[in-house]
Design a protein around this motif. Sequence first.
Motif, PDB file in Angstrom:
ATOM      1  N   GLU A  29       0.814  -1.212   0.000  1.00 16.70           N
ATOM      2  CA  GLU A  29       0.000   0.000   0.000  1.00 16.70           C
ATOM      3  C   GLU A  29       0.848   1.263   0.000  1.00 16.70           C
ATOM      4  O   GLU A  29       0.323   2.373   0.092  1.00 16.70           O
ATOM      5  N   GLY A  30       2.163   1.083  -0.074  1.00 14.04           N
ATOM      6  CA  GLY A  30       3.051   2.238  -0.089  1.00 14.04           C
ATOM      7  C   GLY A  30       3.287   2.838   1.276  1.00 14.04           C
ATOM      8  O   GLY A  30       3.632   4.017   1.393  1.00 14.04           O
ATOM      9  N   LEU A  31       3.111   2.044   2.342  1.00 13.18           N
ATOM     10  CA  LEU A  31       3.269   2.509   3.716  1.00 13.18           C
ATOM     11  C   LEU A  31       4.358   1.698   4.426  1.00 13.18           C
ATOM     12  O   LEU A  31       4.622   0.548   4.062  1.00 13.18           O
ATOM     13  N   PRO A  32       4.970   2.273   5.464  1.00 17.52           N
ATOM     14  CA  PRO A  32       5.861   1.469   6.300  1.00 17.52           C
ATOM     15  C   PRO A  32       5.049   0.355   6.961  1.00 17.52           C
ATOM     16  O   PRO A  32       3.863   0.547   7.279  1.00 17.52           O
ATOM     17  N   PRO A  33       5.628  -0.817   7.173  1.00 15.60           N
ATOM     18  CA  PRO A  33       4.888  -1.909   7.825  1.00 15.60           C
ATOM     19  C   PRO A  33       4.347  -1.469   9.185  1.00 15.60           C
ATOM     20  O   PRO A  33       4.970  -0.695   9.907  1.00 15.60           O
ATOM     21  N   HIS A  34       3.162  -1.983   9.520  1.00 11.86           N
ATOM     22  CA  HIS A  34       2.512  -1.625  10.778  1.00 11.86           C
ATOM     23  C   HIS A  34       1.919  -2.879  11.401  1.00 11.86           C
ATOM     24  O   HIS A  34       1.292  -3.694  10.724  1.00 11.86           O
ATOM     25  N   GLY A  35       2.113  -3.046  12.700  1.00  4.70           N
ATOM     26  CA  GLY A  35       1.548  -4.192  13.398  1.00  4.70           C
ATOM     27  C   GLY A  35       2.466  -4.690  14.492  1.00  4.70           C
ATOM     28  O   GLY A  35       3.479  -4.058  14.820  1.00  4.70           O
ATOM     29  N   ARG A  36       2.129  -5.857  15.049  1.00  2.00           N
ATOM     30  CA  ARG A  36       2.923  -6.455  16.114  1.00  2.00           C
ATOM     31  C   ARG A  36       4.016  -7.334  15.518  1.00  2.00           C
ATOM     32  O   ARG A  36       3.799  -7.993  14.497  1.00  2.00           O
ATOM     33  N   LEU A  37       5.154  -7.341  16.165  1.00  2.00           N
ATOM     34  CA  LEU A  37       6.261  -8.168  15.684  1.00  2.00           C
ATOM     35  C   LEU A  37       5.834  -9.618  15.496  1.00  2.00           C
ATOM     36  O   LEU A  37       6.207 -10.274  14.516  1.00  2.00           O
ATOM     37  N   GLN A  38       5.054 -10.121  16.428  1.00  2.35           N
ATOM     38  CA  GLN A  38       4.664 -11.534  16.372  1.00  2.35           C
ATOM     39  C   GLN A  38       3.703 -11.832  15.227  1.00  2.35           C
ATOM     40  O   GLN A  38       3.526 -13.005  14.852  1.00  2.35           O
ATOM     41  N   ASP A  39       3.095 -10.791  14.634  1.00  2.00           N
ATOM     42  CA  ASP A  39       2.152 -11.010  13.544  1.00  2.00           C
ATOM     43  C   ASP A  39       2.727 -10.686  12.171  1.00  2.00           C
ATOM     44  O   ASP A  39       2.111 -11.016  11.148  1.00  2.00           O
ATOM     45  N   LEU A  40       3.871 -10.010  12.130  1.00  2.00           N
ATOM     46  CA  LEU A  40       4.463  -9.589  10.862  1.00  2.00           C
ATOM     47  C   LEU A  40       5.574 -10.556  10.441  1.00  2.00           C
ATOM     48  O   LEU A  40       6.283 -11.092  11.289  1.00  2.00           O
ATOM     49  N   PRO A  41       5.718 -10.768   9.134  1.00  2.00           N
ATOM     50  CA  PRO A  41       6.780 -11.662   8.648  1.00  2.00           C
ATOM     51  C   PRO A  41       8.148 -10.971   8.655  1.00  2.00           C
ATOM     52  O   PRO A  41       8.849 -10.922   7.639  1.00  2.00           O
ATOM     53  N   LEU A  42       8.505 -10.445   9.814  1.00  2.64           N
ATOM     54  CA  LEU A  42       9.799  -9.784   9.965  1.00  2.64           C
ATOM     55  C   LEU A  42      10.826 -10.773  10.497  1.00  2.64           C
ATOM     56  O   LEU A  42      10.483 -11.694  11.244  1.00  2.64           O
ATOM     57  N   PRO A  43      12.093 -10.587  10.135  1.00  5.03           N
ATOM     58  CA  PRO A  43      13.134 -11.450  10.702  1.00  5.03           C
ATOM     59  C   PRO A  43      13.329 -11.098  12.174  1.00  5.03           C
ATOM     60  O   PRO A  43      12.860 -10.053  12.657  1.00  5.03           O
ATOM     61  N   THR A  44      14.018 -11.941  12.912  1.00  8.73           N
ATOM     62  CA  THR A  44      14.347 -11.575  14.282  1.00  8.73           C
ATOM     63  C   THR A  44      15.208 -10.322  14.267  1.00  8.73           C
ATOM     64  O   THR A  44      16.107 -10.180  13.441  1.00  8.73           O
ATOM     65  N   LEU A  45      14.896  -9.391  15.145  1.00  8.65           N
ATOM     66  CA  LEU A  45      15.595  -8.108  15.134  1.00  8.65           C
ATOM     67  C   LEU A  45      16.780  -8.066  16.092  1.00  8.65           C
ATOM     68  O   LEU A  45      17.355  -7.012  16.312  1.00  8.65           O
ATOM     69  N   ASP A  46      17.142  -9.219  16.637  1.00  3.65           N
ATOM     70  CA  ASP A  46      18.240  -9.264  17.601  1.00  3.65           C
ATOM     71  C   ASP A  46      19.552  -8.776  17.006  1.00  3.65           C
ATOM     72  O   ASP A  46      20.404  -8.233  17.723  1.00  3.65           O
ATOM     73  N   GLU A  47      19.734  -8.975  15.703  1.00  2.41           N
ATOM     74  CA  GLU A  47      20.999  -8.605  15.072  1.00  2.41           C
ATOM     75  C   GLU A  47      20.942  -7.215  14.434  1.00  2.41           C
ATOM     76  O   GLU A  47      21.900  -6.800  13.778  1.00  2.41           O
ATOM     77  N   TYR A  48      19.830  -6.508  14.619  1.00  2.00           N
ATOM     78  CA  TYR A  48      19.678  -5.184  14.032  1.00  2.00           C
ATOM     79  C   TYR A  48      19.628  -4.122  15.119  1.00  2.00           C
ATOM     80  O   TYR A  48      19.134  -4.370  16.220  1.00  2.00           O
ATOM     81  N   GLN A  49      20.120  -2.946  14.786  1.00  2.00           N
ATOM     82  CA  GLN A  49      19.989  -1.818  15.697  1.00  2.00           C
ATOM     83  C   GLN A  49      18.582  -1.246  15.546  1.00  2.00           C
ATOM     84  O   GLN A  49      18.138  -0.930  14.442  1.00  2.00           O
ATOM     85  N   VAL A  50      17.886  -1.137  16.662  1.00  2.00           N
ATOM     86  CA  VAL A  50      16.502  -0.653  16.679  1.00  2.00           C
ATOM     87  C   VAL A  50      16.447   0.597  17.548  1.00  2.00           C
ATOM     88  O   VAL A  50      16.943   0.606  18.678  1.00  2.00           O
ATOM     89  N   ILE A  51      15.837   1.661  17.040  1.00  2.00           N
ATOM     90  CA  ILE A  51      15.769   2.933  17.755  1.00  2.00           C
ATOM     91  C   ILE A  51      14.329   3.423  17.788  1.00  2.00           C
ATOM     92  O   ILE A  51      13.663   3.485  16.741  1.00  2.00           O
ATOM     93  N   TRP A  52      13.858   3.778  18.974  1.00  2.00           N
ATOM     94  CA  TRP A  52      12.517   4.339  19.113  1.00  2.00           C
ATOM     95  C   TRP A  52      12.527   5.774  18.625  1.00  2.00           C
ATOM     96  O   TRP A  52      13.350   6.587  19.049  1.00  2.00           O
TER      97      TRP A  52
END
Length: 273
Positions: A29-52
């Motif tokens: 839809e041309g938007l950044p992904p939105h939802g809960r980590l447990q519901d999205l097909p995202l990889p584990t973010l343990d190896e990525y830097q995450v910033i609020w």
Amino acid sequence: MTKPYQRPSADEPAWWFICAGGDIVLDAEGLPPHGRLQDLPLPTLDEYQVIWLGEMRERSCYLVLADFGDDAFAAVGEFQSLRALVARNDDHLFSMAARAKQVTEFVNTHRFCGRCGARMQAVDWELAMQCNTCQHRCYPRISPCIIVAIRKDDKILLARGSRHRPGLFSVLAGFVEAGETLEQTLEREVMEEAGIKVKNIQYVCSQPWPFPNSLMMGFTAEWASGDLHFDPFELEEGDWFSFDTLPETPMAGTIAYKLIEATKQQITTASDS
């Protein structure tokens, strides 16, 4: 207050701004992904830097710093230029995406101290990078610049810069130099680029412009004196245009578009009075 490096929980609904190489992941839809980590097909973010980053529409927004060419996020979208979000004409969304890109630029360009060359460390209670060797601390850099729509009677000044694609005309803009006020910058840039003086400078609005880290402060002004003489190093062509014969101009959602519309309204108001 949420700390910038506090990692999200798996069941927290959030916006995910996944950035790499200046681009951002957008879904179908041309938007950044939105939802809960447990519901999205995202990889584990343990190896990525995450910033609020903050909140948008009562949901937290997280920046995920990916590697250029990383295909681990292909299931949620594809990397696209941030310019794709400009056309949506959604100021809140574009501002948050701009913040994501500017923070990405900040982190990637402050891995080492500019004073002593030592490795920088993230400050865990605010968005900053700290050198523990010489105590030098850096914050995200913002480069202020002005952008101005100038009218003369019922016409507007538009020009085509050397970086514009053929056929696209816009209003004048330039970066603030050390020690200048915004008004001084505006007057200097207009004189340097177009050879004219202006009057009746009015502030209209601002827009973060993350290419890579600008804050555009928009004004309108009126021609005061002088003939057009364009700086050939900055502008290839330009002229005064009537609104019924405008060339191609920037898309809706850009601050240039807003300034052109504001100028049109000023001309309409002046003609009705």
